[in-house]
Design an enzyme around this catalytic site. Structure first.
Site, PDB file in Angstrom:
ATOM      1  N   GLY A  50       8.541 -12.410  70.096  1.00  0.00           N
ATOM      2  CA  GLY A  50       8.978 -12.182  71.477  1.00  0.00           C
ATOM      3  C   GLY A  50       7.773 -11.883  72.363  1.00  0.00           C
ATOM      4  CG  HIS A  51       5.486  -8.255  71.844  1.00  0.00           C
ATOM      5  ND1 HIS A  51       5.858  -7.731  70.627  1.00  0.00           N
ATOM      6  CD2 HIS A  51       5.797  -7.316  72.770  1.00  0.00           C
ATOM      7  CE1 HIS A  51       6.378  -6.524  70.806  1.00  0.00           C
ATOM      8  NE2 HIS A  51       6.359  -6.252  72.091  1.00  0.00           N
ATOM      9  CE  LYS A 163      15.646  -5.785  71.690  1.00  0.00           C
ATOM     10  NZ  LYS A 163      15.074  -4.511  72.066  1.00  0.00           N
ATOM     11  CG  ASP A 164      12.728  -3.590  76.376  1.00  0.00           C
ATOM     12  OD1 ASP A 164      13.441  -2.817  75.724  1.00  0.00           O
ATOM     13  OD2 ASP A 164      11.711  -4.119  75.910  1.00  0.00           O
ATOM     14  CD  GLN A 167      10.273  -1.928  79.750  1.00  0.00           C
ATOM     15  OE1 GLN A 167      10.174  -0.858  79.190  1.00  0.00           O
ATOM     16  NE2 GLN A 167       9.737  -3.029  79.243  1.00  0.00           N
ATOM     17  CB  SER A 200       8.224  -3.045  67.738  1.00  0.00           C
ATOM     18  OG  SER A 200       7.578  -3.973  68.585  1.00  0.00           O
TER      19      SER A 200
HETATM   20  O1  PAF Z   1       8.360  -2.660  76.771  1.00  0.00           O
HETATM   21  C1  PAF Z   1       7.412  -1.986  76.324  1.00  0.00           C
HETATM   22  O2  PAF Z   1       6.834  -2.309  75.287  1.00  0.00           O
HETATM   23  C2  PAF Z   1       6.974  -0.755  77.078  1.00  0.00           C
HETATM   24  O3  PAF Z   1       8.051  -0.086  77.632  1.00  0.00           O
HETATM   25  C3  PAF Z   1       5.900  -1.050  78.149  1.00  0.00           C
HETATM   26  C4  PAF Z   1       6.453  -1.950  79.253  1.00  0.00           C
HETATM   27  C5  PAF Z   1       4.705  -1.718  77.510  1.00  0.00           C
HETATM   28  C6  PAF Z   1       5.456   0.254  78.788  1.00  0.00           C
HETATM   29  O4  PAF Z   1       4.910   1.116  77.860  1.00  0.00           O
END
Ligand code: PAF
Length: 304
Positions: A50-51, A163-164, A167, A200
């Protein structure tokens, strides 16, 4: 199976690893002098496909791609998994090299939060529902570190995973409200073939727990199917999601909801576009997932 990190092509010739704000700024300055667009992917490491899909997307658009790796203490509450959060820098660097990242910024806590640090950034309202209600203070930790990273790097664009979901909604709002010039990009959730959203935290799951964790994506698909087939009571959809999750061993529900895609307000009646969200614990591992839902347009409706 989703593509493994090792399947990503494009070996990068050189990857710089830097630890200070001054080094990142210098590298970004040099990239700008070369006329390159700068892209950043903020992460907490333990990189998965994903990253890497975010970094690949940044690679396609930018001449200079930065990944930041910082396990940010201020977004973990007391008793959460800050200490045990997976840290695997060598493996992460190898993955970044494979997808052609140019620079990895791995600051220390003291570099980010030096003595005397006092500021917190808070997006009011939408920070306090869903994840924010379950994890008080979490989002002010997130928005503070993200604003800091955006200010440090000063990239043209920054990539985040859908996914977040909450956020990325908050980060967009913050950037709009505070005139942050970096363009916020989001990419779809990457899933295993059986539907499990990559995270993760999946590293904490044993075989049986992983099987139970599939209930999250199944509940979301159930919600989408019910809504797309014409269910008009969102309450019935939530109830069905909850029942599916509660019938799964080891799973304890934190919330299920179908919400407005931007305000995250819980819906009573379906909208043309919505998002279904879920958070649940599988034994001690807390997982979140979501699925955007778009209703088929009515015959003769040309509005979408
Ligand atoms: O999504 C994440 O991995 C974290 O919340 C982020 C955006 C890197 C902030 O620490």
């Amino acid at each position: 199976m989703p593509p493994a990190a090792a399947d990503f092509p494009l070996p990068s010739e050189t990857l710089s690893l830097v630890h200070t704000v001054a080094e990142v700024r210098e590298a970004v300055h040099a990239a700008r002098l070369r006329g390159e667009k700068v892209g950043v992917v903020p992460t907490m490491g333990a990189l998965h496909s994903g990253h890497l899909s975010l970094a690949t997307s940044a690679r396609e658009e930018c001449g200079f791609v930065i990944v930041t790796i910082f396990v940010n203490p201020s977004q973990f509450g007391p008793g959460e998994d800050f200490e045990k959060y997976p840290r695997m820098l060598e493996r992460d660097l190898a993955a970044c090299r494979r997808v052609g990242v140019d620079l990895v910024f791995v600051p220390s806590a003291a570099e980010i939060y030096p003595d005397g640090f006092r500021t917190q950034v808070e997006v009011t309202g939408i920070s306090n529902v869903l994840e924010g209600a379950c994890r008080p203070g979490h989002f002010s930790g997130v928005t503070t570190i993200v604003l800091k990273l955006l200010n440090i790097v000063q990239a043209d664009s920054a990539w985040f995973g859908r996914k977040d979901y909450q956020q990325q909604v908050l980060i967009r709002r913050m950037c709009l409200d505070l005139n942050v010039p970096t363009v916020i990009r989001t990419c779809p959730t990457v899933r295993e073939a059986d539907g499990l959203a990559l995270s993760s935290r999946n590293a904490y799951l044993d075989g049986e727990q992983r099987e139970s964790a599939l209930a999250l994506s199944r509940a979301l698909k159930l919600a989408r199917d019910m809504l797309v087939r014409g269910e008009t009571s969102v309450e019935r959809v939530r109830q069905a999601m909850r029942e599916l999750l509660e019938a799964t061993p080891r799973v304890v529900v934190d919330y299920v909801t179908v919400a407005h895609p931007e305000t995250l307000e819980e819906l009573e009646e379906p909208l043309p576009e919505m998002v279904a969200l879920v958070a649940a614990r599988v034994d001690s591992t807390r997982l979140i997932d979501n699925l955007p839902v778009r209703l088929p347009s009515a015959p003769g409706d040309r509005s979408s």
